[in-house]
Scaffold this active site. Structure first.
Site, PDB file in Angstrom:
ATOM      1  N   GLN A 126     114.198  -4.982  51.528  1.00  0.00           N
ATOM      2  CA  GLN A 126     114.721  -5.284  50.547  1.00  0.00           C
ATOM      3  C   GLN A 126     113.939  -6.692  49.818  1.00  0.00           C
ATOM      4  OE1 GLN A 126     118.682  -7.254  51.047  1.00  0.00           O
ATOM      5  NE2 GLN A 126     119.510  -6.593  49.083  1.00  0.00           N
ATOM      6  N   GLY A 127     113.674  -6.397  48.453  1.00  0.00           N
ATOM      7  CA  GLY A 127     112.950  -7.557  47.999  1.00  0.00           C
ATOM      8  C   GLY A 127     113.431  -8.067  46.527  1.00  0.00           C
TER       9      GLY A 127
ATOM     10  N   SER B 282     115.192 -11.797  47.011  1.00  0.00           N
ATOM     11  CA  SER B 282     115.077 -13.070  47.241  1.00  0.00           C
ATOM     12  C   SER B 282     113.702 -13.557  47.105  1.00  0.00           C
ATOM     13  CB  SER B 282     115.359 -13.958  48.528  1.00  0.00           C
ATOM     14  OG  SER B 282     116.916 -13.274  48.829  1.00  0.00           O
TER      15      SER B 282
ATOM     16  N   GLU C  33     126.344  -3.465  49.762  1.00  0.00           N
ATOM     17  CA  GLU C  33     126.004  -4.520  50.908  1.00  0.00           C
ATOM     18  C   GLU C  33     127.365  -5.290  50.995  1.00  0.00           C
ATOM     19  OE1 GLU C  33     122.792  -6.830  49.448  1.00  0.00           O
ATOM     20  OE2 GLU C  33     122.191  -7.359  51.537  1.00  0.00           O
TER      21      GLU C  33
ATOM     22  N   ASN D 278     128.636 -17.240  51.052  1.00  0.00           N
ATOM     23  CA  ASN D 278     130.173 -16.985  50.793  1.00  0.00           C
ATOM     24  C   ASN D 278     130.790 -17.724  49.753  1.00  0.00           C
ATOM     25  OD1 ASN D 278     129.900 -14.894  52.755  1.00  0.00           O
ATOM     26  ND2 ASN D 278     131.525 -15.906  53.943  1.00  0.00           N
ATOM     27  N   GLU D 279     129.646 -18.793  49.373  1.00  0.00           N
ATOM     28  CA  GLU D 279     130.188 -19.726  48.373  1.00  0.00           C
ATOM     29  C   GLU D 279     129.981 -18.912  47.062  1.00  0.00           C
ATOM     30  OE1 GLU D 279     127.954 -20.762  50.601  1.00  0.00           O
ATOM     31  OE2 GLU D 279     129.176 -22.180  51.857  1.00  0.00           O
TER      32      GLU D 279
HETATM   33  C1  LIG Z   1     119.936 -12.543  58.180  1.00  0.00           C
HETATM   34  C2  LIG Z   1     119.337 -12.894  56.737  1.00  0.00           C
HETATM   35  C3  LIG Z   1     118.907 -11.515  56.053  1.00  0.00           C
HETATM   36  C4  LIG Z   1     118.185 -11.626  54.766  1.00  0.00           C
HETATM   37  N1  LIG Z   1     117.526 -10.557  54.404  1.00  0.00           N
HETATM   38  C5  LIG Z   1     117.162 -10.440  53.169  1.00  0.00           C
HETATM   39  C6  LIG Z   1     116.293  -9.430  52.495  1.00  0.00           C
HETATM   40  O1  LIG Z   1     116.293  -8.300  53.352  1.00  0.00           O
HETATM   41  N2  LIG Z   1     115.984  -9.501  51.342  1.00  0.00           N
HETATM   42  C7  LIG Z   1     116.269 -10.464  50.532  1.00  0.00           C
HETATM   43  O2  LIG Z   1     115.721 -10.420  49.507  1.00  0.00           O
HETATM   44  N3  LIG Z   1     117.045 -11.529  50.985  1.00  0.00           N
HETATM   45  C8  LIG Z   1     117.374 -11.507  52.267  1.00  0.00           C
HETATM   46  N4  LIG Z   1     118.035 -12.778  52.882  1.00  0.00           N
HETATM   47  C9  LIG Z   1     118.171 -13.804  51.787  1.00  0.00           C
HETATM   48  C10 LIG Z   1     119.478 -14.174  51.464  1.00  0.00           C
HETATM   49  O3  LIG Z   1     119.815 -13.082  50.357  1.00  0.00           O
HETATM   50  C11 LIG Z   1     119.621 -15.512  50.885  1.00  0.00           C
HETATM   51  O4  LIG Z   1     119.267 -16.435  51.995  1.00  0.00           O
HETATM   52  C12 LIG Z   1     120.868 -16.053  50.058  1.00  0.00           C
HETATM   53  O5  LIG Z   1     120.982 -15.283  48.796  1.00  0.00           O
HETATM   54  C13 LIG Z   1     120.849 -17.582  49.705  1.00  0.00           C
HETATM   55  O6  LIG Z   1     119.719 -17.698  49.206  1.00  0.00           O
HETATM   56  P1  LIG Z   1     118.836 -19.097  49.583  1.00  0.00           P
HETATM   57  O7  LIG Z   1     118.459 -18.842  50.880  1.00  0.00           O
HETATM   58  O8  LIG Z   1     117.723 -19.224  48.423  1.00  0.00           O
HETATM   59  O9  LIG Z   1     119.957 -20.323  49.513  1.00  0.00           O
HETATM   60  P2  LIG Z   1     120.343 -21.172  47.953  1.00  0.00           P
HETATM   61  O10 LIG Z   1     120.393 -20.215  47.041  1.00  0.00           O
HETATM   62  O11 LIG Z   1     119.321 -22.223  47.917  1.00  0.00           O
HETATM   63  O12 LIG Z   1     121.671 -22.003  48.326  1.00  0.00           O
HETATM   64  C14 LIG Z   1     121.749 -23.013  49.379  1.00  0.00           C
HETATM   65  C15 LIG Z   1     123.224 -23.313  49.481  1.00  0.00           C
HETATM   66  O13 LIG Z   1     123.864 -23.742  48.176  1.00  0.00           O
HETATM   67  C16 LIG Z   1     124.878 -22.865  47.887  1.00  0.00           C
HETATM   68  N5  LIG Z   1     125.260 -22.533  46.384  1.00  0.00           N
HETATM   69  C17 LIG Z   1     124.011 -22.262  45.599  1.00  0.00           C
HETATM   70  N6  LIG Z   1     124.381 -21.970  44.669  1.00  0.00           N
HETATM   71  C18 LIG Z   1     125.593 -22.336  44.432  1.00  0.00           C
HETATM   72  C19 LIG Z   1     126.687 -22.179  43.313  1.00  0.00           C
HETATM   73  N7  LIG Z   1     126.396 -21.880  42.196  1.00  0.00           N
HETATM   74  N8  LIG Z   1     127.818 -22.715  43.764  1.00  0.00           N
HETATM   75  C20 LIG Z   1     128.413 -22.994  45.222  1.00  0.00           C
HETATM   76  N9  LIG Z   1     127.318 -23.093  46.002  1.00  0.00           N
HETATM   77  C21 LIG Z   1     126.214 -22.692  45.786  1.00  0.00           C
HETATM   78  C22 LIG Z   1     124.652 -21.859  48.582  1.00  0.00           C
HETATM   79  O14 LIG Z   1     125.965 -20.870  48.980  1.00  0.00           O
HETATM   80  C23 LIG Z   1     124.175 -22.094  49.854  1.00  0.00           C
HETATM   81  O15 LIG Z   1     125.187 -22.610  50.838  1.00  0.00           O
HETATM   82  C24 LIG Z   1     118.484 -12.883  54.066  1.00  0.00           C
HETATM   83  C25 LIG Z   1     119.100 -13.735  54.444  1.00  0.00           C
HETATM   84  C26 LIG Z   1     119.402 -13.836  55.770  1.00  0.00           C
HETATM   85  C27 LIG Z   1     120.278 -15.121  56.500  1.00  0.00           C
END
Ligand SMILES: Cc1cc2nc3c(=O)[nH]c(=O)nc-3n(C[C@H](O)[C@H](O)[C@H](O)COP(=O)(O)OP(=O)(O)OC[C@H]3O[C@@H](n4cnc5c(N)ncnc54)[C@H](O)[C@@H]3O)c2cc1C
Length: 394
Positions: free
Chosen positions: A124-125, A127, A242, A376-377
């Protein structure tokens, strides 16, 4: 409400149970390693050959045309038997429902069978380094060149991408359009010229994640899924699978809840740990609550499936599911660690490790549940705005 299964469903369950009991492998290496991934693919092939890989799909792609109720039953039996996690999950649980809904016949014919057998696996691409929760802020882009698109940019956190053959990803195709409107969903071979997949070490120093770089990667227009600049709507269909039904069916949590109950009984009998007097009596309540919550998720899912089979759809309520199953998974494992006390800390290879150290391993993975598939946020924001109709967060 009648919660009994039909004779046809019971027969289906019995057939699945017998086959799984005779065939489920044990002791596979971690699927985040090259050797473990290969072993898991062997298992996927066996499932496919026996037509258990994708029970609800059409027969031409390797399925049994089972209804959604039977699929849930299969999932229950699958996890009950202790069968391994599915390395084909990105394909069969996320991309496939999207292909059935938005794909062309040509795309289904080219991709679904190999996806089901594990001959080709998908990453999955979505992020990017600066676009996770704010997915619509992604900057990887694609420009048209004749009947091809040329992709540039970077994806990150792509689960097990180093072992995968293809990637489904979102790219910006109209930089002038408002954020959600200018995106397109592409199906990209990872062996295409210009693709670099670089492993990011996981907790166990394995290859759980990867970064994927695109430098002038050419993708044919027949591999646009769901229309140019329609990517956001198509991606939301994938996200609904998902968060909602397909990625984490209740069978997985029921099986963990049953194992937790069994662990509790072994702790009370003294077979594990220091015997009943060493246990905090409140832990019995925690175990019961976990088991009831897992069962509640199961019943809720049967209700949702009944509605879907009657022509309903699953919309933003999928976010409620996601919050519930991810937090339930954390509670199940936290309770197990509390029962085990210091024993929980033992390494997988230690002689006295209980259940091969799986509770600590499971706990560490459960902590990722509230993050992946959209944090979850963010799911709580979706529920507030789109299920409860509360004012939008500015
Ligand atoms: C085990 C695992 C597998 C994964 N596999 C994939 C994959 O295969 N492909 C892929 O594309 N991605 C993958 N991911 C990435 C995942 O989708 C992202 O980590 C997730 O969407 C959060 O993005 P971020 O890490 O950039 O955090 P950020 O977006 O930077 O968020 C940081 C914190 O801020 C909070 N936050 C941000 N915006 C808001 C808001 N508007 N309101 C309230 N709180 C907020 C978030 O909830 C979080 O706690 C994976 C992640 C994990 C942990």
């Amino acid at each position: 409400m009648d919660l009994t299964f039909s004779p046809q469903h019971e027969a289906f369950r019995a057939e699945a149970r017998v086959w799984l009991e005779a065939n489920v492998p044990s002791g596979l290496a971690s699927m985040n390693t090259a050797e473990g991934y290969r072993q898991h693919l062997e298992w996927e092939r066996k499932l496919f050959d026996a037509r258990w890989a994708v029970v609800s799909w059409p027969e031409e792609y390797g399925g049994r045309e089972a209804d959604l109720m039977e699929w849930l039953i299969f999932e229950e039996e699958y996890y009950r038997s202790g069968a391994p996690g599915r390395v084909t999950q990105n394909g069969i649980f996320l991309l496939a429902p999207t292909l059935f809904e938005h794909g062309t016949q040509d795309q289904r014919d080219r991709y679904l069978r190999d996806m089901a057998s594990g001959a080709k696996t998908w990453a999955q691409g979505w992020s990017e380094p600066n676009a996770g929760s704010d997915l619509a802020g992604l900057t990887s882009r694609a420009r048209q060149d004749g009947d091809h698109w040329v992709l540039n940019g970077q994806k990150t956190w792509s689960t097990r991408a180093v072992f995968c053959d293809y990637l489904f990803g979102l790219f910006r195709t109209d930089p002038e359009a408002t954020r959600h409107r200018g995106l397109t969903y592409f199906l990209v071979p990872l062996d295409a010229e210009g693709v670099t997949v670089r492993s990011v070490g996981g907790l166990h120093d394995d290859e759980a994640f990867a970064e994927v770089f695109f430098e002038d990667v050419r993708v044919h227009e027949r591999d646009v899924l769901g229309g140019v600049n329609q990517g956001w709507a198509v991606a939301m269909a994938t996200a609904s699978s998902e968060r909602g039904l397909s990625l984490r069916s209740p069978g997985r949590f029921m099986a963990t809840a049953d194992r937790l109950l069994d662990l509790y009984r072994r702790c009370v009998s003294g077979e594990v740990g220091g015997g009943p007097l060493s246990l905090d009596p409140r832990l019995a309540d925690d175990v019961v609550r976990c088991w009831m919550d897992a069962d509640a998720y199961r019943l809720y899912t049967f209700q949702a499936v009944t509605a879907l089979m009657g022509g309903g759809t699953m919309g933003p309520e999928a976010s409620l599911n996601k919050i519930f199953w991810s937090e339930l998974d954390v509670r199940l494992h936290e309770t197990a660690l509390a029962l085990l006390g210091q024993l929980a800390e033992l390494d997988i290879d230690a002689d006295e490790a209980v259940d091969h150290g799986r509770w600590m391993d499971g706990f560490l993975f459960s902590l990722a549940g509230p993050i992946y598939a959209g944090t979850n946020e963010i799911q709580r924001n979706v529920v507030a705005e789109r299920v409860l109709g509360l004012p939008r967060v500015k």
